[in-house]
Design a protein around this motif. Structure first.
Motif, short mmCIF file in Angstrom:
data_model
loop_
_atom_site.label_atom_id
_atom_site.label_comp_id
_atom_site.label_asym_id
_atom_site.label_seq_id
_atom_site.Cartn_x
_atom_site.Cartn_y
_atom_site.Cartn_z
N LEU A 113 14.45 39.20 32.69
CA LEU A 113 15.86 39.94 32.92
C LEU A 113 15.22 41.21 34.20
CD1 LEU A 113 17.69 40.52 29.68
CD2 LEU A 113 18.72 39.30 31.42
N TRP A 114 13.69 41.67 33.73
CA TRP A 114 13.19 42.53 33.89
C TRP A 114 13.35 42.88 36.25
CZ3 TRP A 114 13.19 47.64 35.76
CH2 TRP A 114 12.30 48.21 36.02
N GLU A 115 12.95 41.09 36.18
CA GLU A 115 12.55 40.36 37.35
C GLU A 115 14.15 40.30 38.08
OE1 GLU A 115 10.44 36.33 39.83
OE2 GLU A 115 11.03 36.76 37.52
N THR A 116 14.96 39.54 37.10
CA THR A 116 16.28 40.22 38.10
C THR A 116 16.61 41.06 38.39
OG1 THR A 116 17.08 37.64 37.01
CG2 THR A 116 18.59 39.02 38.03
N PHE A 117 16.31 42.37 38.07
CA PHE A 117 16.69 43.97 37.92
C PHE A 117 15.84 44.72 39.27
CE2 PHE A 117 17.17 48.10 36.63
CZ PHE A 117 18.17 48.48 36.85
N ALA A 118 14.56 43.65 39.42
CA ALA A 118 14.22 44.69 39.95
C ALA A 118 14.23 43.59 41.63
CB ALA A 118 12.35 44.38 39.77
N ALA B 226 17.18 43.31 42.69
CA ALA B 226 18.00 43.96 43.03
C ALA B 226 17.96 45.41 44.09
CB ALA B 226 19.10 44.25 41.79
N PHE B 227 17.26 45.53 44.05
CA PHE B 227 16.43 46.84 45.05
C PHE B 227 15.65 46.58 46.31
CE2 PHE B 227 16.72 48.45 40.65
CZ PHE B 227 17.88 49.65 40.88
N THR B 228 15.49 44.79 46.61
CA THR B 228 15.38 44.59 47.51
C THR B 228 16.35 44.32 48.35
OG1 THR B 228 14.45 42.37 47.13
CG2 THR B 228 12.69 43.90 46.73
N GLN B 229 16.07 43.86 49.54
CA GLN B 229 17.27 43.17 50.26
C GLN B 229 17.74 42.29 50.56
OE1 GLN B 229 16.53 44.89 54.65
NE2 GLN B 229 19.03 44.69 54.96
N ALA B 230 18.50 41.73 50.33
CA ALA B 230 18.97 40.84 49.99
C ALA B 230 19.67 39.66 52.06
CB ALA B 230 20.34 40.42 49.62
N ASN B 231 20.25 38.74 51.40
CA ASN B 231 20.44 38.12 53.08
C ASN B 231 21.44 38.89 53.81
OD1 ASN B 231 17.76 36.75 53.20
ND2 ASN B 231 19.27 35.16 52.09
N ASN C 150 25.21 45.85 54.62
CA ASN C 150 23.53 44.70 55.39
C ASN C 150 22.83 44.97 54.25
OD1 ASN C 150 23.46 47.03 58.20
ND2 ASN C 150 25.71 48.23 56.81
N GLY C 151 22.86 44.32 52.85
CA GLY C 151 22.23 43.95 52.23
C GLY C 151 21.77 43.71 50.91
N TRP C 152 22.62 45.55 51.45
CA TRP C 152 21.62 46.37 49.88
C TRP C 152 23.02 46.88 48.92
CZ3 TRP C 152 17.27 47.80 49.50
CH2 TRP C 152 16.19 47.20 51.04
N GLY C 153 24.32 45.87 48.93
CA GLY C 153 25.18 45.33 48.00
C GLY C 153 24.39 45.43 46.15
N PRO C 154 23.69 44.36 45.81
CA PRO C 154 22.86 44.51 44.14
C PRO C 154 22.19 46.06 44.33
CG PRO C 154 22.49 42.08 45.92
CD PRO C 154 23.04 43.12 46.76
N ALA C 155 21.46 46.71 45.59
CA ALA C 155 20.67 47.73 45.12
C ALA C 155 21.96 48.57 44.97
CB ALA C 155 19.84 47.68 46.22
#
Length: 246
Positions: free
Chosen positions: A7-12, A14-19, A118-123
């Motif tokens: 869960l922590w890995e998934t959450f972390a 999210a703060f990186t730019q996705a495609n 711009n790929g930052w939706g999860p963030a």
């Protein structure tokens, strides 16, 4: 069941730019329609308007904290009203926190649109969940906990369960809906000053007038300029996509 480490890995992540999601002009039109569907019809506004109220009150709260005021509490109500109570010896600081309620939903909306495209939706969703979680410390009524808890659940579910491209699309829709909500609330504020002056005591523009002696119309004009600026920022990339279908 996912482990805490997973869960922590998934959450972390999210703060990186996705495609960067590929959004066609048809998808953008559907996103605009979905945003309007959330923030215009009375039935959907009954629920989405609560999120707009949360954003409005967070604007007051954040401005109060950045100006050194003491934030006593936030109350959210199911009738779309809210109250943020702060304490300050400075009239300027009090006016600063009072001002930012109406512009912040539009500014947040523009930020969500930009992040989604711009790929930052999860963030954006992860940050929203964190901000809303911190807000729980300042809530002072049950309705506030229910509204904010539901918002945290939605943002958290998107962060942990939805694929990044889908979260990007949701961020765009949510951002556009907030932008529409900002215009809707500005029109309601203007209506209060023109036709329902018996309700002036609930108007931020009137409270700013009382605090600064600057006419309410000037404050409404400043709200409008910031909301229009947020729309301009958000609409530029949207218009480029829509022109693909022209």
């Amino acid at each position: 069941m996912a482990s805490p480490a997973s869960l922590w890995e998934t959450f972390a992540t999210a703060f990186t730019q996705a495609n960067v999601p590929t959004v066609t002009w048809v998808e953008m039109l559907l996103s605009v329609a979905a945003a309007v569907g959330l923030s215009i019809p009375r039935r959907s506004w009954r629920y989405f308007g609560l999120l707009a109220t949360v954003t409005h009150e967070l604007g007051h709260a954040f401005a109060a904290l950045t100006s050194g005021q003491r934030l006593s509490g936030i109350r959210l109500r199911l009738d779309h009203s809210g109250t943020t109570t702060t304490y300050s010896r400075s009239r300027l600081a009090a006016a600063w926190s009072c001002f930012w309620g109406y512009p912040v939903p539009a500014l947040a909306g523009a930020a969500f649109v930009w992040c989604g495209l711009n790929g930052w939706g999860p963030a954006a969703m992860a940050v929203s969940a964190l901000v809303l979680a911190a807000t729980l410390l300042f809530l002072r009524n049950l309705a506030g906990f229910v509204i904010t808890g539901a918002a945290i659940g939605g943002a958290g579910s998107l962060t942990f369960l939805a694929p990044p491209p889908a979260v990007g699309h949701v961020a765009v829709i949510f951002g556009l809906a907030l932008l529409v909500a900002a215009v809707r609330d500005l029109l309601k504020l203007t209506h209060v000053h023109l036709r329902r002056r018996d309700r002036l005591s609930s108007s931020d523009a009137y409270l700013l007038y009382r605090a600064t002696s600057v006419p309410s119309g000037i404050w409404i004009g400043l709200f409008t300029l910031l909301v229009a600026g947020a729309w301009l920022v958000a609409w530029q990339p949207i218009s480029v996509i829509l022109l693909q279908g022209a």
